[in-house]
Design a protein around this motif. Structure first.
Motif, PDB file in Angstrom:
ATOM      1  N   ILE A   1       0.863  -1.186   0.000  1.00 17.54           N
ATOM      2  CA  ILE A   1       0.000   0.000   0.000  1.00 17.54           C
ATOM      3  C   ILE A   1       0.894   1.229   0.000  1.00 17.54           C
ATOM      4  O   ILE A   1       1.812   1.333   0.818  1.00 17.54           O
ATOM      5  CB  ILE A   1      -0.926   0.015   1.236  1.00 17.54           C
ATOM      6  N   VAL A   2       0.609   2.159  -0.919  1.00 17.69           N
ATOM      7  CA  VAL A   2       1.346   3.421  -0.982  1.00 17.69           C
ATOM      8  C   VAL A   2       0.351   4.567  -1.050  1.00 17.69           C
ATOM      9  O   VAL A   2      -0.772   4.413  -1.520  1.00 17.69           O
ATOM     10  CB  VAL A   2       2.303   3.489  -2.205  1.00 17.69           C
ATOM     11  N   ASP A   3       0.786   5.748  -0.570  1.00 21.38           N
ATOM     12  CA  ASP A   3      -0.069   6.924  -0.703  1.00 21.38           C
ATOM     13  C   ASP A   3       0.131   7.526  -2.098  1.00 21.38           C
ATOM     14  O   ASP A   3       0.918   7.019  -2.903  1.00 21.38           O
ATOM     15  CB  ASP A   3       0.177   7.931   0.423  1.00 21.38           C
ATOM     16  N   GLU A   4      -0.584   8.605  -2.387  1.00 23.13           N
ATOM     17  CA  GLU A   4      -0.541   9.208  -3.720  1.00 23.13           C
ATOM     18  C   GLU A   4       0.829   9.791  -4.067  1.00 23.13           C
ATOM     19  O   GLU A   4       1.126  10.009  -5.243  1.00 23.13           O
ATOM     20  CB  GLU A   4      -1.637  10.269  -3.851  1.00 23.13           C
ATOM     21  N   GLN A   5       1.672   9.988  -3.074  1.00 26.94           N
ATOM     22  CA  GLN A   5       3.033  10.481  -3.309  1.00 26.94           C
ATOM     23  C   GLN A   5       4.026   9.323  -3.454  1.00 26.94           C
ATOM     24  O   GLN A   5       5.213   9.538  -3.655  1.00 26.94           O
ATOM     25  CB  GLN A   5       3.488  11.414  -2.168  1.00 26.94           C
TER      26      GLN A   5
ATOM     27  N   VAL B   1     -13.434   1.980  -1.011  1.00 30.12           N
ATOM     28  CA  VAL B   1     -14.288   2.730  -1.928  1.00 30.12           C
ATOM     29  C   VAL B   1     -13.390   3.569  -2.834  1.00 30.12           C
ATOM     30  O   VAL B   1     -12.245   3.872  -2.496  1.00 30.12           O
ATOM     31  CB  VAL B   1     -15.301   3.629  -1.171  1.00 30.12           C
ATOM     32  N   LYS B   2     -13.919   3.945  -4.002  1.00 28.91           N
ATOM     33  CA  LYS B   2     -13.125   4.669  -5.002  1.00 28.91           C
ATOM     34  C   LYS B   2     -12.532   5.973  -4.477  1.00 28.91           C
ATOM     35  O   LYS B   2     -11.487   6.406  -4.934  1.00 28.91           O
ATOM     36  CB  LYS B   2     -13.969   4.952  -6.237  1.00 28.91           C
ATOM     37  N   GLU B   3     -13.200   6.608  -3.524  1.00 24.68           N
ATOM     38  CA  GLU B   3     -12.696   7.869  -2.973  1.00 24.68           C
ATOM     39  C   GLU B   3     -11.316   7.691  -2.340  1.00 24.68           C
ATOM     40  O   GLU B   3     -10.477   8.592  -2.394  1.00 24.68           O
ATOM     41  CB  GLU B   3     -13.678   8.420  -1.942  1.00 24.68           C
TER      42      GLU B   3
ATOM     43  N   MET C   1      -1.080  -1.057  -4.315  1.00 28.49           N
ATOM     44  CA  MET C   1      -2.359  -0.359  -4.176  1.00 28.49           C
ATOM     45  C   MET C   1      -2.062   1.091  -3.786  1.00 28.49           C
ATOM     46  O   MET C   1      -1.372   1.333  -2.799  1.00 28.49           O
ATOM     47  CB  MET C   1      -3.211  -1.017  -3.084  1.00 28.49           C
ATOM     48  N   THR C   2      -2.576   2.030  -4.580  1.00 28.79           N
ATOM     49  CA  THR C   2      -2.393   3.451  -4.287  1.00 28.79           C
ATOM     50  C   THR C   2      -3.663   3.964  -3.621  1.00 28.79           C
ATOM     51  O   THR C   2      -4.766   3.758  -4.138  1.00 28.79           O
ATOM     52  CB  THR C   2      -2.112   4.246  -5.583  1.00 28.79           C
ATOM     53  N   VAL C   3      -3.490   4.629  -2.467  1.00 29.74           N
ATOM     54  CA  VAL C   3      -4.642   5.098  -1.696  1.00 29.74           C
ATOM     55  C   VAL C   3      -4.512   6.579  -1.368  1.00 29.74           C
ATOM     56  O   VAL C   3      -3.407   7.130  -1.304  1.00 29.74           O
ATOM     57  CB  VAL C   3      -4.807   4.294  -0.383  1.00 29.74           C
ATOM     58  N   LYS C   4      -5.652   7.202  -1.177  1.00 34.29           N
ATOM     59  CA  LYS C   4      -5.710   8.596  -0.736  1.00 34.29           C
ATOM     60  C   LYS C   4      -5.826   8.581   0.780  1.00 34.29           C
ATOM     61  O   LYS C   4      -6.690   7.914   1.345  1.00 34.29           O
ATOM     62  CB  LYS C   4      -6.928   9.291  -1.347  1.00 34.29           C
ATOM     63  N   ILE C   5      -4.958   9.334   1.423  1.00 28.81           N
ATOM     64  CA  ILE C   5      -4.965   9.427   2.885  1.00 28.81           C
ATOM     65  C   ILE C   5      -5.499  10.803   3.276  1.00 28.81           C
ATOM     66  O   ILE C   5      -5.091  11.820   2.709  1.00 28.81           O
ATOM     67  CB  ILE C   5      -3.536   9.245   3.454  1.00 28.81           C
ATOM     68  N   ILE C   6      -6.426  10.817   4.206  1.00 24.99           N
ATOM     69  CA  ILE C   6      -6.927  12.096   4.731  1.00 24.99           C
ATOM     70  C   ILE C   6      -6.541  12.223   6.200  1.00 24.99           C
ATOM     71  O   ILE C   6      -6.158  11.232   6.836  1.00 24.99           O
ATOM     72  CB  ILE C   6      -8.470  12.206   4.552  1.00 24.99           C
TER      73      ILE C   6
ATOM     74  N   ILE D   1      -3.940   8.325   9.638  1.00 29.15           N
ATOM     75  CA  ILE D   1      -2.643   7.877  10.137  1.00 29.15           C
ATOM     76  C   ILE D   1      -2.279   8.675  11.385  1.00 29.15           C
ATOM     77  O   ILE D   1      -2.303   9.901  11.350  1.00 29.15           O
ATOM     78  CB  ILE D   1      -1.525   8.035   9.075  1.00 29.15           C
ATOM     79  N   GLU D   2      -1.965   7.953  12.467  1.00 28.03           N
ATOM     80  CA  GLU D   2      -1.525   8.647  13.684  1.00 28.03           C
ATOM     81  C   GLU D   2      -0.078   9.083  13.511  1.00 28.03           C
ATOM     82  O   GLU D   2       0.738   8.319  13.005  1.00 28.03           O
ATOM     83  CB  GLU D   2      -1.657   7.730  14.898  1.00 28.03           C
TER      84      GLU D   2
END
Length: 162
Positions: A104-108, A137-139, A151-156, A160-161
């Motif tokens: 799993i990676v973030d968008e960066q 979900v796609k968001e 897997m690329t994911v968006k983190i808000i 993440i602590e």
């Protein structure tokens, strides 16, 4: 090359004197519970002859299993199906078995770990990696690349602590 088996549910009990199996199904594969479909239980291939539902539990009758005593031997066992007999209906659907261990990676492109578990929740699945929980979900899941196991994911904020 051996056939990969996918668990579609677990035998949790028996129903009635004619030996129906009570199944707690994997929600991703409930469409497979149809007469004439085959399953593997305790290394035995069985054919479904009839299917009924009670709430979220399947009750299936198997060819050759006609008594409660015959059915009881399957309690506690998983029902398996060869992967190639299952079909995904959408390009955004994946087999859980294919996702476990994916990076799993973030968008960066920063690594967030590996997917450890897919939790089936009422609204949608949730992907878990350590303390990180990602709604499936796609968001939030921007791209799944099974070939490269990424897997690329968006983190808000708050996911993440720090």
């Amino acid at each position: 090359m051996s056939t990969r088996l996918i668990s579609i549910g677990k035998v949790v009990g028996v129903f009635g004197l004619k030996g129906a199996l009570k199944i707690w199904p994997n929600p991703d594969y409930i469409d497979y519970f149809q007469p004439e479909n085959e399953v593997i239980v305790n290394e035995q291939s069985l054919t479904i002859s009839e299917v009924g539902w009670h709430k979220k539990q399947a009750r299936i009758w198997m060819e050759g299993v006609n008594k409660v005593e015959q059915a009881e031997q399957y309690i506690g066992f998983e029902l398996y199906v060869p992967k190639e007999k299952l079909s995904l209906s959408d390009e955004d659907e994946y087999y859980v078995e294919d996702l476990i261990g994916i990076n799993i990676v973030d968008e960066q492109g920063n690594s967030l770990g590996q997917l450890e578990e897919v939790m089936h929740m009422p609204a949608h699945d949730v992907y878990k990696s350590g303390d990180l929980m990602i709604p499936a979900v796609k968001e939030f899941v921007k791209k799944v690349d099974l070939k490269n196991r990424r897997m690329t994911v968006k983190i808000i904020e708050g996911m993440i602590e720090k």
